[in-house]
Design a protein around this motif. Structure first.
Motif, PDB file in Angstrom:
ATOM      1  N   VAL A   1       0.825  -1.209   0.000  1.00 28.49           N
ATOM      2  CA  VAL A   1       0.000   0.000   0.000  1.00 28.49           C
ATOM      3  C   VAL A   1       0.858   1.257   0.000  1.00 28.49           C
ATOM      4  O   VAL A   1       0.509   2.255  -0.636  1.00 28.49           O
ATOM      5  N   ARG A   2       1.997   1.227   0.687  1.00 22.47           N
ATOM      6  CA  ARG A   2       2.885   2.407   0.695  1.00 22.47           C
ATOM      7  C   ARG A   2       3.362   2.736  -0.727  1.00 22.47           C
ATOM      8  O   ARG A   2       3.384   3.898  -1.124  1.00 22.47           O
ATOM      9  N   SER A   3       3.748   1.717  -1.488  1.00 22.30           N
ATOM     10  CA  SER A   3       4.184   1.957  -2.870  1.00 22.30           C
ATOM     11  C   SER A   3       3.027   2.458  -3.726  1.00 22.30           C
ATOM     12  O   SER A   3       3.199   3.359  -4.541  1.00 22.30           O
ATOM     13  N   GLU A   4       1.873   1.857  -3.551  1.00 19.97           N
ATOM     14  CA  GLU A   4       0.699   2.295  -4.310  1.00 19.97           C
ATOM     15  C   GLU A   4       0.414   3.775  -4.047  1.00 19.97           C
ATOM     16  O   GLU A   4       0.209   4.552  -4.987  1.00 19.97           O
ATOM     17  N   THR A   5       0.444   4.172  -2.793  1.00 21.82           N
ATOM     18  CA  THR A   5       0.177   5.569  -2.426  1.00 21.82           C
ATOM     19  C   THR A   5       1.242   6.496  -2.988  1.00 21.82           C
ATOM     20  O   THR A   5       0.926   7.568  -3.521  1.00 21.82           O
ATOM     21  N   LEU A   6       2.506   6.102  -2.876  1.00 25.96           N
ATOM     22  CA  LEU A   6       3.599   6.917  -3.411  1.00 25.96           C
ATOM     23  C   LEU A   6       3.423   7.139  -4.907  1.00 25.96           C
ATOM     24  O   LEU A   6       3.502   8.271  -5.394  1.00 25.96           O
ATOM     25  N   LEU A   7       3.196   6.065  -5.637  1.00 25.59           N
ATOM     26  CA  LEU A   7       3.065   6.182  -7.095  1.00 25.59           C
ATOM     27  C   LEU A   7       1.864   7.049  -7.478  1.00 25.59           C
ATOM     28  O   LEU A   7       1.947   7.857  -8.409  1.00 25.59           O
ATOM     29  N   GLN A   8       0.766   6.922  -6.774  1.00 19.50           N
ATOM     30  CA  GLN A   8      -0.397   7.773  -7.047  1.00 19.50           C
ATOM     31  C   GLN A   8      -0.054   9.237  -6.810  1.00 19.50           C
ATOM     32  O   GLN A   8      -0.406  10.103  -7.615  1.00 19.50           O
ATOM     33  N   ARG A   9       0.641   9.530  -5.704  1.00 23.02           N
ATOM     34  CA  ARG A   9       1.029  10.918  -5.394  1.00 23.02           C
ATOM     35  C   ARG A   9       1.955  11.495  -6.458  1.00 23.02           C
ATOM     36  O   ARG A   9       1.959  12.698  -6.708  1.00 23.02           O
ATOM     37  N   LEU A  10       2.752  10.635  -7.087  1.00 23.49           N
ATOM     38  CA  LEU A  10       3.684  11.080  -8.122  1.00 23.49           C
ATOM     39  C   LEU A  10       3.027  11.198  -9.493  1.00 23.49           C
ATOM     40  O   LEU A  10       3.652  11.645 -10.441  1.00 23.49           O
ATOM     41  N   GLY A  11       1.760  10.789  -9.597  1.00 22.45           N
ATOM     42  CA  GLY A  11       1.037  10.911 -10.857  1.00 22.45           C
ATOM     43  C   GLY A  11       1.027   9.669 -11.721  1.00 22.45           C
ATOM     44  O   GLY A  11       0.549   9.708 -12.863  1.00 22.45           O
TER      45      GLY A  11
END
Length: 185
Positions: free
Chosen positions: A145-155
């Motif tokens: 989930v941390r990676s998913e959230t990071l990637l979403q925040r980065l666009g």
């Protein structure tokens, strides 16, 4: 060979991983073995000790950069000089594709502080602006989930789902496939 990049962020300096700084990777890997093991391939015993493995990775990093195939950044804390994160752009393909894959990790002590976002954002800017890439692909296990959230925040946008995509921690794992397209190309 292109000049070795050095990038500055608010808290870190990003430098190319190479034999001269492989000791920083070794200390990082040693410190984070249990933290990173669920998200990484099982280490190949043929690579020797962890220290020898880090030396080999550093040598391949420099060769990959020289050949235009990869950029492996280590992020060091400005205050301590310790490696606190890694950000890798691999499988660089030119021609009509102009793309690569992104991988990253952060020290267990720096989780949840926005450092990975800071580091990856700087790496992406370098790959789009200095290296002229059009597309960066990043994949994560559905449970990360941390990676998913990071990637979403980065666009990054979800583009698919791959069953049994990579062998992580000794098991074939499904992955969510995402990508970020350079808005300037």
């Amino acid at each position: 060979m292109t000049e070795l990049p050095t990038l500055q962020t608010a808290r870190c300096q990003l430098s190319l991983l190479q034999p001269d700084n492989a000791h920083l990777l070794f200390a990082y890997r040693l410190r984070n073995q249990s933290h990173l093991s669920p998200w990484e391939p099982t280490r190949n015993p043929d690579d020797g000790t962890l220290e020898e493995s880090c030396q080999k990775v550093a040598a391949r990093s420099l060769a990959g950069f020289s050949d235009g195939l990869s950029v492996h950044f280590i992020a060091t804390d400005r205050a301590s000089g310790a490696m606190v994160a890694g950000c890798n752009f691999t499988n660089i393909v030119r021609g009509i594709f102009q793309a690569c894959h992104l991988g990253y990790s952060v020290d267990y002590a720096w989780q949840g502080q926005g450092l990975m976002h800071e580091v990856v954002r700087a790496g992406i800017a370098y790959m789009f602006e200095a290296r002229g890439l059009h597309r960066i692909m990043a994949n994560h296990m559905p449970s990360n989930v941390r990676s998913e959230t990071l990637l979403q925040r980065l666009g990054f946008e979800r583009e698919g789902y791959a069953r049994a995509y990579l062998k992580i921690a000794g098991q074939w794992q499904d992955h969510v496939l995402t990508a970020l397209v350079n808005p300037q190309t």
